[in-house]
Write an enzyme that holds these catalytic residues in place. Structure first.
Site, PDB file in Angstrom:
ATOM      1  N   LYS A 285       3.134  15.284   7.680  1.00 62.14           N
ATOM      2  CA  LYS A 285       4.965  15.092   8.093  1.00 62.14           C
ATOM      3  C   LYS A 285       5.848  15.879   9.180  1.00 62.14           C
ATOM      4  CE  LYS A 285       5.768  12.013   3.897  1.00 62.14           C
ATOM      5  NZ  LYS A 285       6.189  11.700   3.211  1.00 62.14           N
ATOM      6  N   GLU A 369       6.091   2.477 -11.543  1.00 59.69           N
ATOM      7  CA  GLU A 369       6.885   2.155 -12.068  1.00 59.69           C
ATOM      8  C   GLU A 369       6.717   2.066 -12.727  1.00 59.69           C
ATOM      9  OE1 GLU A 369       8.196   2.086  -7.962  1.00 59.69           O
ATOM     10  OE2 GLU A 369       6.814   1.440  -8.751  1.00 59.69           O
ATOM     11  N   ARG A 397      10.303  -3.624 -10.518  1.00 59.88           N
ATOM     12  CA  ARG A 397       8.299  -3.379 -10.275  1.00 59.88           C
ATOM     13  C   ARG A 397       8.149  -3.272 -11.914  1.00 59.88           C
ATOM     14  NH1 ARG A 397       5.921  -0.678  -5.436  1.00 59.88           N
ATOM     15  NH2 ARG A 397       5.346  -2.464  -4.639  1.00 59.88           N
TER      16      ARG A 397
END
Length: 627
Positions: A285, A369, A397
């Site tokens: 990243k 979740e 979710r």
């Protein structure tokens, strides 16, 4: 001056679509990558936006568009934080400076924005399912189009991704899953061996030998299965192939995700490989921007002037997330039964200090979740007090788990719901527009809407002490600067009369209280900070009907099924609607575009003038008349 004009770059100036990209020789692509990296830094220094992820996926994006015939071939991204380079290559470079601005480009893939955006996305772990659907649609229609899903190692932790992998392998679909792994889970020496092995495994000579061997060994009883097991075991010594190959995926990798030539060779080989396959790549990243490489979390999203100015400006007031972070540390110090849970949102929910001070009671369950809520339910069963820190848009979710695993059993779980209401630049996929609507109908649930930081802090304590499911929702961003007091009187289902006026009563739910008070000053209206969405203060509502001719409810949630709807339902059931006019102000029944939050709210009447106009229209005065 920042070089935000594509024409300032030698190669990028001539890239208007992936067709132009494919005209370049492979040895020019690394130079183009450096131009794009500079262009991205310079542009986001003006506009702000998601940064580290896009830098990390730069070479991969180039290779994918170089090898695949997009948009005929489907390129499906997961989450979408990493798609700025994708936008640059697909005709949107000149508009990149408008990203996440009102009327500008979306910060995520969006089907209505470009034919190259095969699937709209904002939440994680959806790419493989969507890609599989597209793949099967092409099969049914006789299309020869290819489908690629790009998913990160973080997004792969979502259960939906594994469901899709299981389905894709079972039907022997022709889908390529690119696993973009930006965590260094393999050491340097093993990585070198892996790189050497991968070149062998992804090379055309190896694949030709492998396929020929299949045909021969299948004729020998038992030999093919033995050879297949030996191959998998050999690869498993160096790479995590076993899991994917157990799901009938052909696994290649991991390879260097910043080596454009290597990526192109692997993709070309896999493009024509029959059946489901996984290309595992390793990336960094923030690649090419040292500060982002060193701290990718900090540079996940950057503000304007991040590159040209080195001073970091801090807001005067703490955010509501900061208030939650302070509260959970304070409460954990008092109660050893408190457990903090987050689905991969430690920084966003400000659980950083808690994770360090109370590491044994901190759980980051990854992007899961559903698991987060049922995990909390299990803790509650055994006498612990779980606090689930979750964004409003992500709570959606886990809806089945909220009902089935927590509410039905009336378990002691506190939901700290962040990013409630509009989130401005991130748009509809991240907006917390519906939590009051979908939570209000669930039995055994207390729902609170603090109007400032002090109420937020003490409502979290109130919800924590409540025996049963409780929810406190608060918005993104800074508060009003309210001081956190030692005590605040809160009674179950009791509202707070903030201003006394005549004729109009404004019932406020949440942090819109300041604009309610400003409008009330001009209307000489009463303002009530309702505090509770469930249970409502029914005694006060009955009294207000007796004293006022007009009631306006105000909330930063969908009108449909929201807090105002709760007021309407109570008045209707008590036969009180004939005695009063009621209007609900809230979010509309359509998805609002990304842009400036205050402007978006104003467009749907959530503003001082919007409240005044609503009040005047109710009393049959001309709408144009201003007070």
């Amino acid at each position: 001056m920042p070089k935000t004009n594509r024409q300032d770059y030698t190669l990028l100036a001539n890239i208007n679509s992936p067709c132009d990209l494919r005209k370049l020789p492979v040895d020019k692509l690394s130079y183009l990558a450096e131009e794009i990296r500079t262009f991205l830094v310079e542009t986001l220094d003006v506009s702000g936006g998601h940064f580290a992820s896009s830098l990390g996926a730069l070479e991969l994006t180039l290779a994918l568009h170089y090898v695949y015939d997009t948009p005929k071939d489907h390129l499906v991204w997961d989450v979408g934080h990493q798609t700025y380079v994708h936008k640059i290559l697909t005709g949107r470079a000149d508009s990149l400076v408008t990203i996440k601005k009102t009327g500008g480009l979306s910060g995520f893939p969006k089907r209505s924005e470009s034919p190259y955006d095969a699937f709209g996305v904002g939440h994680s772990s959806t790419s493989i399912s969507a890609a599989l659907g597209m793949n099967q649609a092409d099969k049914l229609s006789g299309s020869s189009a290819k489908t690629v899903a790009v998913i990160g190692d973080g997004a792969l932790t979502g259960g939906m991704a594994f469901e899709a992998l299981n389905h894709a392998g079972g039907m022997h679909s022709d889908v390529l899953v690119v696993l973009n792994d930006n965590e260094m889970s393999i050491s340097e020496n093993v990585g070198a061996l892996t790189s050497h092995l991968t070149k062998l495994l992804s090379g055309s000579m190896y694949n030709s030998f492998r396929e020929t061997g299949k045909k021969i060994l299948k004729k020998v009883p038992g030999a093919f299965e033995i050879a297949k097991r030996l191959e998998t075991q050999a690869k498993g010594m160096f790479v995590p192939a076993n899991l994917f190959e157990a799901l009938d995926f052909y696994y290649v990798g991991p390879i260097n995700g910043h080596d454009i030539t290597g990526l192109i060779e692997a993709l070309k080989t896999l493009k024509d490989h029959d059946g489901p396959k996984i290309l595992h790549i390793l990336t960094k990243k923030g690649k090419g921007y040292q500060k982002a490489e060193d701290d990718p979390i900090k540079f996940h999203h950057v503000s304007p002037k991040f590159n040209s100015e080195h001073t970091i400006k801090k807001t005067a007031n703490p955010t509501y997330s900061n208030i939650f972070g302070r509260w959970i540390c304070d409460m954990a110090a008092k109660d050893k039964k408190l457990v903090g849970i987050t689905p991969a949102m430690r920084e966003g929910s400000d659980l950083i200090a808690f994770s360090k001070r109370f590491a044994d009671r901190y759980y980051d369950v990854a992007i899961a979740e559903q698991h987060a809520v049922t995990f909390a339910a299990g803790l509650a069963c055994e006498g612990y007090k779980p606090v689930v820190a979750i964004y409003s848009t992500f709570l959606q979710r886990a809806y089945d788990q909220v009902i089935h695993d927590v509410s039905i059993q009336n378990l002691d779980v506190l939901y700290a719901v962040d990013r409630a209401g509009l989130v401005g630049a991130d748009g509809a996929t991240h907006a917390g527009s519906f939590d009051l609507s979908f939570m209000r109908c669930i039995p055994n649930t207390v729902i609170m809407t603090p109007s400032d930081e002090n109420e937020c802090y003490h409502m979290l304590s109130f919800g924590y002490q409540h025996k049963g499911p409780a929810l406190v929702r608060y918005p993104r961003g800074s508060g009003t600067g309210a001081e956190i007091t030692e005590h605040l009187s809160i009674e179950m289902g009791k509202a707070n009369m903030v201003r006394k006026g005549k004729k109009y009563a404004i019932l406020n739910f949440g942090t819109l209280l300041p604009i309610a008070l400003q409008a009330a000053e001009k209307l000489n209206a009463t303002v009530v900070d309702m505090r509770f969405v469930k249970p409502l203060d029914k005694v006060l509502l009955t009294k207000i009907v007796q004293e006022y001719a007009f009631i306006i409810t105000l909330e930063e949630n969908a009108i449909a099924g929201g807090a105002g709807s709760g007021v309407n339902e109570y008045l209707l059931n008590q036969d009180l609607l004939t005695q009063v006019k009621v209007r609900n102000i809230g979010l509309p029944n359509y998805y609002q575009e990304h842009g400036d939050k205050e402007l978006l709210l104003s467009e749907v009447g959530i503003s001082v003038q919007g409240i005044i106009d609503t009040a005047l229209k109710m009393s049959e005065k001309p709408v144009k008349e201003k007070i």
